[in-house]
Design a protein around this motif. Sequence first.
Motif, PDB file in Angstrom:
ATOM      1  N   PHE A  38       0.833  -1.203   0.000  1.00  0.00           N
ATOM      2  CA  PHE A  38       0.000   0.000   0.000  1.00  0.00           C
ATOM      3  C   PHE A  38       0.867   1.253   0.000  1.00  0.00           C
ATOM      4  CE2 PHE A  38      -3.323   2.891   1.230  1.00  0.00           C
ATOM      5  CZ  PHE A  38      -4.476   2.298   0.720  1.00  0.00           C
ATOM      6  N   ALA A  39       1.846   1.233   0.890  1.00  0.00           N
ATOM      7  CA  ALA A  39       2.724   2.400   1.018  1.00  0.00           C
ATOM      8  C   ALA A  39       3.521   2.624  -0.265  1.00  0.00           C
ATOM      9  CB  ALA A  39       3.665   2.203   2.202  1.00  0.00           C
ATOM     10  N   ILE A  40       4.020   1.557  -0.839  1.00  0.00           N
ATOM     11  CA  ILE A  40       4.845   1.692  -2.045  1.00  0.00           C
ATOM     12  C   ILE A  40       4.022   2.258  -3.199  1.00  0.00           C
ATOM     13  CG2 ILE A  40       6.102   0.393  -3.824  1.00  0.00           C
ATOM     14  CD1 ILE A  40       6.965  -1.510  -1.523  1.00  0.00           C
ATOM     15  N   ILE A  41       2.801   1.760  -3.351  1.00  0.00           N
ATOM     16  CA  ILE A  41       1.957   2.260  -4.436  1.00  0.00           C
ATOM     17  C   ILE A  41       1.671   3.750  -4.250  1.00  0.00           C
ATOM     18  CG2 ILE A  41      -0.260   2.041  -5.599  1.00  0.00           C
ATOM     19  CD1 ILE A  41      -0.355  -0.835  -4.708  1.00  0.00           C
ATOM     20  N   GLN A  42       1.402   4.121  -2.999  1.00  0.00           N
ATOM     21  CA  GLN A  42       1.124   5.531  -2.710  1.00  0.00           C
ATOM     22  C   GLN A  42       2.306   6.414  -3.097  1.00  0.00           C
ATOM     23  OE1 GLN A  42      -1.405   7.341  -1.224  1.00  0.00           O
ATOM     24  NE2 GLN A  42      -2.862   5.638  -1.172  1.00  0.00           N
ATOM     25  N   ALA A  43       3.485   5.881  -2.822  1.00  0.00           N
ATOM     26  CA  ALA A  43       4.677   6.681  -3.073  1.00  0.00           C
ATOM     27  C   ALA A  43       5.000   6.774  -4.559  1.00  0.00           C
ATOM     28  CB  ALA A  43       5.859   6.073  -2.313  1.00  0.00           C
ATOM     29  N   ALA A  44       4.458   5.829  -5.342  1.00  0.00           N
ATOM     30  CA  ALA A  44       4.775   5.832  -6.768  1.00  0.00           C
ATOM     31  C   ALA A  44       4.147   7.044  -7.452  1.00  0.00           C
ATOM     32  CB  ALA A  44       4.261   4.536  -7.399  1.00  0.00           C
ATOM     33  N   GLN A  90      -7.104   5.542   4.266  1.00  0.00           N
ATOM     34  CA  GLN A  90      -7.322   4.752   3.053  1.00  0.00           C
ATOM     35  C   GLN A  90      -6.981   3.290   3.290  1.00  0.00           C
ATOM     36  OE1 GLN A  90      -5.766   5.983  -0.780  1.00  0.00           O
ATOM     37  NE2 GLN A  90      -5.669   8.096  -0.067  1.00  0.00           N
ATOM     38  N   TYR A  91      -5.852   3.077   3.979  1.00  0.00           N
ATOM     39  CA  TYR A  91      -5.406   1.709   4.229  1.00  0.00           C
ATOM     40  C   TYR A  91      -6.393   0.982   5.137  1.00  0.00           C
ATOM     41  CZ  TYR A  91      -2.701  -2.257   5.874  1.00  0.00           C
ATOM     42  OH  TYR A  91      -2.310  -3.528   6.187  1.00  0.00           O
ATOM     43  N   LEU A  92      -6.800   1.669   6.207  1.00  0.00           N
ATOM     44  CA  LEU A  92      -7.699   1.022   7.164  1.00  0.00           C
ATOM     45  C   LEU A  92      -9.047   0.720   6.521  1.00  0.00           C
ATOM     46  CD1 LEU A  92      -6.809   2.895  10.464  1.00  0.00           C
ATOM     47  CD2 LEU A  92      -6.243   0.549   9.794  1.00  0.00           C
ATOM     48  N   ASN A  93      -9.525   1.644   5.673  1.00  0.00           N
ATOM     49  CA  ASN A  93     -10.773   1.389   4.951  1.00  0.00           C
ATOM     50  C   ASN A  93     -10.674   0.114   4.139  1.00  0.00           C
ATOM     51  OD1 ASN A  93     -12.392   3.446   5.757  1.00  0.00           O
ATOM     52  ND2 ASN A  93     -11.715   4.868   4.158  1.00  0.00           N
ATOM     53  N   ASN A 128      -1.310   0.555 -14.700  1.00  0.00           N
ATOM     54  CA  ASN A 128      -2.507   1.389 -14.667  1.00  0.00           C
ATOM     55  C   ASN A 128      -2.745   2.068 -13.327  1.00  0.00           C
ATOM     56  OD1 ASN A 128      -3.099   0.728 -17.254  1.00  0.00           O
ATOM     57  ND2 ASN A 128      -4.570  -0.874 -16.746  1.00  0.00           N
ATOM     58  N   ARG A 129      -1.834   1.865 -12.365  1.00  0.00           N
ATOM     59  CA  ARG A 129      -2.066   2.355 -11.001  1.00  0.00           C
ATOM     60  C   ARG A 129      -3.401   1.877 -10.461  1.00  0.00           C
ATOM     61  NH1 ARG A 129       2.026   3.463 -12.502  1.00  0.00           N
ATOM     62  NH2 ARG A 129       3.368   5.282 -12.305  1.00  0.00           N
ATOM     63  N   ASP A 130      -3.723   0.641 -10.748  1.00  0.00           N
ATOM     64  CA  ASP A 130      -4.997   0.078 -10.305  1.00  0.00           C
ATOM     65  C   ASP A 130      -4.827  -0.475  -8.891  1.00  0.00           C
ATOM     66  OD1 ASP A 130      -7.528  -0.880 -10.244  1.00  0.00           O
ATOM     67  OD2 ASP A 130      -7.433  -1.827 -12.221  1.00  0.00           O
ATOM     68  N   TYR A 131      -4.775   0.461  -7.888  1.00  0.00           N
ATOM     69  CA  TYR A 131      -4.430   0.092  -6.507  1.00  0.00           C
ATOM     70  C   TYR A 131      -5.137  -1.145  -5.979  1.00  0.00           C
ATOM     71  CZ  TYR A 131      -2.283   4.725  -6.029  1.00  0.00           C
ATOM     72  OH  TYR A 131      -1.529   5.829  -6.174  1.00  0.00           O
ATOM     73  N   PRO A 132      -6.452  -1.218  -6.032  1.00  0.00           N
ATOM     74  CA  PRO A 132      -7.124  -2.361  -5.402  1.00  0.00           C
ATOM     75  C   PRO A 132      -6.697  -3.691  -6.020  1.00  0.00           C
ATOM     76  CG  PRO A 132      -8.693  -0.666  -6.000  1.00  0.00           C
ATOM     77  CD  PRO A 132      -7.395  -0.275  -6.631  1.00  0.00           C
ATOM     78  N   LEU A 133      -6.515  -3.691  -7.330  1.00  0.00           N
ATOM     79  CA  LEU A 133      -6.138  -4.933  -7.999  1.00  0.00           C
ATOM     80  C   LEU A 133      -4.718  -5.352  -7.614  1.00  0.00           C
ATOM     81  CD1 LEU A 133      -7.327  -6.949  -9.884  1.00  0.00           C
ATOM     82  CD2 LEU A 133      -6.473  -5.641 -11.822  1.00  0.00           C
ATOM     83  N   VAL A 134      -3.801  -4.382  -7.598  1.00  0.00           N
ATOM     84  CA  VAL A 134      -2.416  -4.682  -7.216  1.00  0.00           C
ATOM     85  C   VAL A 134      -2.374  -5.228  -5.797  1.00  0.00           C
ATOM     86  CG1 VAL A 134      -0.140  -3.706  -6.774  1.00  0.00           C
ATOM     87  CG2 VAL A 134      -1.441  -2.948  -8.756  1.00  0.00           C
TER      88      VAL A 134
END
Lengths: 332, 337
Positions: free
Chosen positions: A24-30, A64-67, A269-275
């Motif tokens: 989660f953190a890594i994606i956010q930082a990207a 966001q993470y807790l949600n 695609n920065r598709d956070y939930p899928l990643v």
Amino acid sequence: MIRYIIRRVLFLIPTLLLVSFLVFAIIQAAPGDPAQLALGEGATAEAVETKRQELGLDQPFLIQYLNWLGNVIFRFDFGNSYRSNISVAYQIQNYFPNTLKLSGMAVLLGVLIGVPIGIAAAVKQYSVFDNIVMSFAMIGMSMPAFVLALVMLLLFSVTLRWLPPSGFSTFRQMILPVVALGMQPMAICARMTRSSMLEVIRQDYIRTIRAKGQTELRVIVGHAFKNAVMPILTTVGLQFGALIGGAFVTETIFLIPGFGRLLVTAVTNRDYPLVLGGVVCVAMTVALTNLLIDIAYAFVDPRIRAEFKGAGGGVFPWQKLKKLVLAMTPEK
Amino acid sequence: MNDQLLKIQNLTVDYRSSNKTVHAVRGLDLNLRPGETLGLVGETGAGKTTTALSILRILPDVAARVLSGEILFDGKDLLTRSKKEMRQIRGRDIAMIFQDPMTSLDPVVTVGAQIEEMIMLHADLPRSGLRKAAEDMLEVVGIKRERFDDYPHQFSGGMKQRVVIAIALSCNPKLLIADEPTTALDVTIQAQVLDLMKQLKKTYRTAMILITHDLGVVADICDAVAIMYAGEIVEYGTLEDIFDGHRHPYTEGLFNSIPSIDVEQKTLEVIEGLTPDPTNLPSGCAFHPRCPYASAHCAEERPGETQLSDTHYVRCFQCAPSKEKELQHGRTVVERL
């Protein structure tokens, strides 16, 4: 033993939490804004902002993470893909089995062929057979799966037209990708088995069994292999984990609707939930594999079983911790 | 002679690696009668274990070569037997106890199953009888039968050696080869294991080759003694021949190096020099560079076997009875004593 297993399973929880948080953190930082990406370059700032709110991206990182975590735990809901708006859980269900099958069959092929070859090479050490087989294993180990995949594709599908070049539903379609992906584990298994067997064959107890008048086959398979199997198990476990993540290239070449391809597209695609969902799923598989391997150790080796019995008390050592804390606090 | 259980003649074994040849055993002769216990004594590297492994034909295939000789067991040459015949002989007729009990048991198999395996290979027993027979063997060597399902790591060194002995004796072999059975054990455990072996020898009347470098153990248990040096037997005789009338300078050196309780000694007596390099043995008698009585002749020719009495043989020019020098040597030995 059972307590040990339960403890190990419970240990999966913090592992998975940590993995998901890190990802989660890594994606956010990207760099890159998923809302912008979803709407395309031409979207207005207003529309992007609305999309951000809709996806919950305006919230602070931790919220966001807790949600996300809450939804996963209480509703088994990994969210929907930003791109296609299809449920992540549904996509995992559709794509993951293919990858699992591909990697599983590749590892199985590697073990079924690599291990007997390794045993034979160890028994006939320095023979012509040993030299030839180990040279091939060296090549198999150093050749990337995609090279082999392309060569086989060219030979068996294009030139000879024996096997279909793509897909993953019929047995004939599976042959090429499984062989391409299984070559490396096979080579590694063969080499590992050989070196592990060589070490065991030199041991005194093998001589003792020969002195009993036991047949050579029983000496090798019944005693030597049983003692040599541990490092082989470790290798197999690691290989399986590596393949699940590494099947992407093979999947792409053979147009297999697999998890690797799904994940790589999701990342671009920065598709956070899928990643996130995908990585947690892979992490879980790898962790479970390791657990299975650890349990298999205990079945093979009584000395490890004895250790489990000692450690299997399963109670957290509060007394030791108390002593430690007391020792560290300065006296008044 | 027909009453020989084991007769080894002119056995020669080499170990070869890419650039070196180790002459481990050189023209060894050995006789053993049924029920007799022979002590095979010598320094590390003298070829004792190689001899034992040759008898069972379990030398490492890759390196070892038996170049010549015959090993007659019950009148038939073991070296010409087929692999299948050898498998039947191993364990049933000839059993072996190995040097280090810590490593001679399979760590992932229960001790009971390891004894069972031996019995299963050579005796025609039903499944249930197997377990009972194996449990009985555990009791014979002084281990409770309840420990049948335990693994080797749950046993101490001495107990493991008992298990190894139980395996070796479980098919009542005619010949037992014990390769330094007590070397890896504590002194007290050594005594226990030796007592056990003596007692079992009496009960089962098994012939035994006891490989050791401990003359004390030999005196305790053996009927005959063979002294080995650099791959050959330099002196052979009954326990009395060797302990009271040894003639070979090497044997003499061995006995001199045992410290005496009666005499106060500041330093231990040693045999000067080192064991010869087995890849590059001295010419003539292999012992001549270390021998205090060596003459020029010793460096040129390998001494043959000289018979001193019905039971006593020696390989030494200086001990040959026909020569004048021998008398001198005899006198020096007497003076030294």
